[in-house]
Design a protein around this motif. Structure first.
Motif, mmCIF file in Angstrom:
data_model
loop_
_atom_site.group_PDB
_atom_site.id
_atom_site.type_symbol
_atom_site.label_atom_id
_atom_site.label_comp_id
_atom_site.label_asym_id
_atom_site.label_seq_id
_atom_site.Cartn_x
_atom_site.Cartn_y
_atom_site.Cartn_z
ATOM 1 N N GLU A 120 56.262 -16.775 77.750
ATOM 2 C CA GLU A 120 55.547 -17.342 76.613
ATOM 3 C C GLU A 120 55.503 -18.861 76.675
ATOM 4 O OE1 GLU A 120 56.645 -15.633 72.821
ATOM 5 O OE2 GLU A 120 57.507 -13.885 73.823
ATOM 6 N N LEU A 123 58.951 -25.397 76.118
ATOM 7 C CA LEU A 123 58.658 -26.669 75.460
ATOM 8 C C LEU A 123 59.421 -27.789 76.147
ATOM 9 C CD1 LEU A 123 58.688 -25.929 71.610
ATOM 10 C CD2 LEU A 123 56.782 -25.871 73.217
ATOM 11 N N LEU A 155 51.830 -31.570 71.716
ATOM 12 C CA LEU A 155 51.901 -30.907 70.413
ATOM 13 C C LEU A 155 52.174 -31.928 69.328
ATOM 14 C CD1 LEU A 155 54.234 -27.909 71.399
ATOM 15 C CD2 LEU A 155 51.734 -27.867 71.262
ATOM 16 N N ALA A 159 51.738 -28.416 65.059
ATOM 17 C CA ALA A 159 51.677 -27.423 66.133
ATOM 18 C C ALA A 159 53.071 -27.026 66.600
ATOM 19 C CB ALA A 159 50.867 -27.970 67.295
ATOM 20 N N ARG A 162 54.635 -24.648 64.130
ATOM 21 C CA ARG A 162 54.104 -23.294 64.224
ATOM 22 C C ARG A 162 54.729 -22.528 65.391
ATOM 23 N NH1 ARG A 162 49.194 -25.957 63.006
ATOM 24 N NH2 ARG A 162 48.611 -25.970 65.212
ATOM 25 N N LEU A 163 54.953 -23.221 66.514
ATOM 26 C CA LEU A 163 55.508 -22.556 67.689
ATOM 27 C C LEU A 163 57.004 -22.320 67.562
ATOM 28 C CD1 LEU A 163 53.666 -24.346 70.639
ATOM 29 C CD2 LEU A 163 53.331 -22.007 69.858
ATOM 30 N N GLU A 164 57.722 -23.340 67.135
ATOM 31 C CA GLU A 164 59.193 -23.264 67.071
ATOM 32 C C GLU A 164 59.676 -23.946 65.795
ATOM 33 O OE1 GLU A 164 61.038 -21.505 68.857
ATOM 34 O OE2 GLU A 164 59.975 -21.175 70.744
ATOM 35 N N LEU A 175 53.832 -28.316 75.262
ATOM 36 C CA LEU A 175 53.927 -26.920 75.642
ATOM 37 C C LEU A 175 53.547 -26.791 77.111
ATOM 38 C CD1 LEU A 175 54.149 -23.841 74.973
ATOM 39 C CD2 LEU A 175 51.691 -23.930 74.443
ATOM 40 N N ARG A 262 61.779 -18.780 70.340
ATOM 41 C CA ARG A 262 60.962 -17.811 71.071
ATOM 42 C C ARG A 262 60.863 -18.124 72.554
ATOM 43 N NH1 ARG A 262 55.242 -17.104 68.521
ATOM 44 N NH2 ARG A 262 55.155 -15.666 70.310
ATOM 45 N N ARG A 263 61.146 -19.358 72.920
ATOM 46 C CA ARG A 263 60.919 -19.782 74.311
ATOM 47 C C ARG A 263 61.960 -20.833 74.694
ATOM 48 N NH1 ARG A 263 57.017 -20.816 71.062
ATOM 49 N NH2 ARG A 263 55.498 -19.436 72.060
#
Length: 391
Positions: A120, A123, A155, A159, A162-164, A175, A262-263
């Motif tokens: 996914e 970062l 980012l 942004a 929203r991702l992390e 990203l 998530r990543r």
């Protein structure tokens, strides 16, 4: 073909799995007492201690175009390989968690499942004072990446949130799509079980003191094993035949309920390449130091303060995380810090993967098998294959 492999770390298990799948008789020798890593300070393969971050773009800073090509190819190989592996029981937050009589931790609930592999992206993070370092890294990535790869996407705060949502503090973020992670402990276990199912013969407590074409010399006086082809993937155990050295690395396993990542995250740091990699069961792995020493003593206070302070500066919610495990291990590195693949009649040597073991191993194994003409045309990649040696 009868094939011998010296070393049952990541490279040895990958080779055993792939070669046995091709129908060869495979024998693997390793000094470890069994397929699981020994507890305590006993030496273990470097792969057991890794976080499993797969970063073909960000890691190009420490390599060249070949490293990027191998890394990109390995991402594709992992994506194809993981579904072929047997399911394994999920493990806890350290390399021994979940084992019977393990050193620490307990497995999360649930039955066997596929090896945890995610793609996914990752970062890249930088505090305001480290923007110059970030720009230099982005410039190196742009200059060295093959073809049209231009992965870094800046980012803004919205942004990033929203991702992390758990990331706060760093002023700059990018990203890197296409990067990912794999769970090393689960993958090593699955490769072993998959090899067993395909008839691999594992010889534990069987150190190899020397590897020559077609021959594995065991530590027992004068005892040897003859094969049609042998692979030397012993890492530091290949000394003195290989000019490899150990580079100390230190990592922490944290239990962080409620901290949802998530990543993988990579934070630019004046001293080390600091990364945070999420694990199932509310785990986060934080690493890693890079110290020119073969000292295997416990993690130092300086390293603990540096790594954990950096992690907290990027994810403040880690303040209440619990340190469940810390570990020190040695990465095998050659004088130029780049991997080497050597092929001659009856013998293949792969060593010096340094900090890139999980990133590069599948591509190097594939290239080695191509050099030995052990893959059919349909199985070969589109990458260039050297006639004899990659150094």
């Amino acid at each position: 073909m009868r094939i011998g492999i010296a070393g049952a770390g990541l490279l040895g298990r990958l080779l055993a799995f792939e070669l046995s799948a091709l129908g060869h008789e495979v024998h693997v020798h390793d000094p470890a007492p069994g397929p699981q890593p020994p507890c305590g300070a006993s030496p273990r393969a470097a792969a057991w201690s890794a976080a499993g971050m797969l970063s073909p773009f960000a890691e190009i800073e420490t390599g060249d175009e070949r490293l990027a090509r191998w890394g990109l190819r390995s991402m594709e190989r992992w994506q194809a390989l993981v579904p072929r592996l047997p399911h394994v029981l999920p493990v806890g937050l350290g390399p021994h968690a979940g084992e019977q009589g393990g050193c620490h931790g307990a497995p999360p609930g649930g039955g066997a499942r596929a090896v945890d592999f995610r793609r996914e992206g990752s970062l890249l993070l930088a505090h305001r004072e480290d923007l110059g370092s970030a720009r230099r890294l982005l410039s190196v990535m742009a200059a060295r990446l093959p073809g049209t790869h231009r992965p870094a996407q800046p980012l803004d705060r919205e942004a990033l949130a929203r991702l992390e949502p758990a990331v706060h503090g760093p002023a700059h973020a990018w990203l890197l799509p296409g990067e990912g992670q794999i769970h090393p402990v689960e993958a090593l276990e699955a490769l072993y079980r998959g090899g067993c199912a395909q008839g691999v013969r594992w010889h534990w407590a069987s150190p190899v003191r020397r590897v020559d074409p077609g021959t594995l010399w065991l530590d027992a006086a004068g005892e040897c094993r003859r094969h049609d082809l042998v692979f030397d993937v012993r890492g530091l155990g290949a000394r003195p035949q290989c000019p490899v050295r150990g580079v100390r690395g230190e990592v922490f396993w944290l239990h962080a309920p409620g901290v949802a990542l998530r990543r993988p995250l990579r934070l630019l740091h004046p001293r080390w390449r600091v990364y945070l990699v999420p694990r199932p069961g509310d785990g986060v792995v934080v690493g890693a130091t890079e110290i020119e020493s073969e000292d295997l003593s416990p993690v130092s206070v300086r390293s603990a303060l540096g790594l954990l302070s950096a992690a907290y500066s990027a994810v403040p919610a880690l303040a209440e995380a619990r340190i469940v495990h810390s570990e020190t291990n040695l990465r095998p590195a050659l004088p130029d810090n780049l991997p080497a693949l050597h092929v001659e009649s009856g013998l293949v040597r792969i060593n010096g993967l340094f900090r890139h073991g999980w990133l590069l191993a599948p591509a190097l194994v594939e290239e080695a098998l191509q050099c030995c003409e052990l893959l059919s045309c349909a199985e070969q990649s589109s990458s260039d294959v050297p006639d004899k040696e990659v150094a």
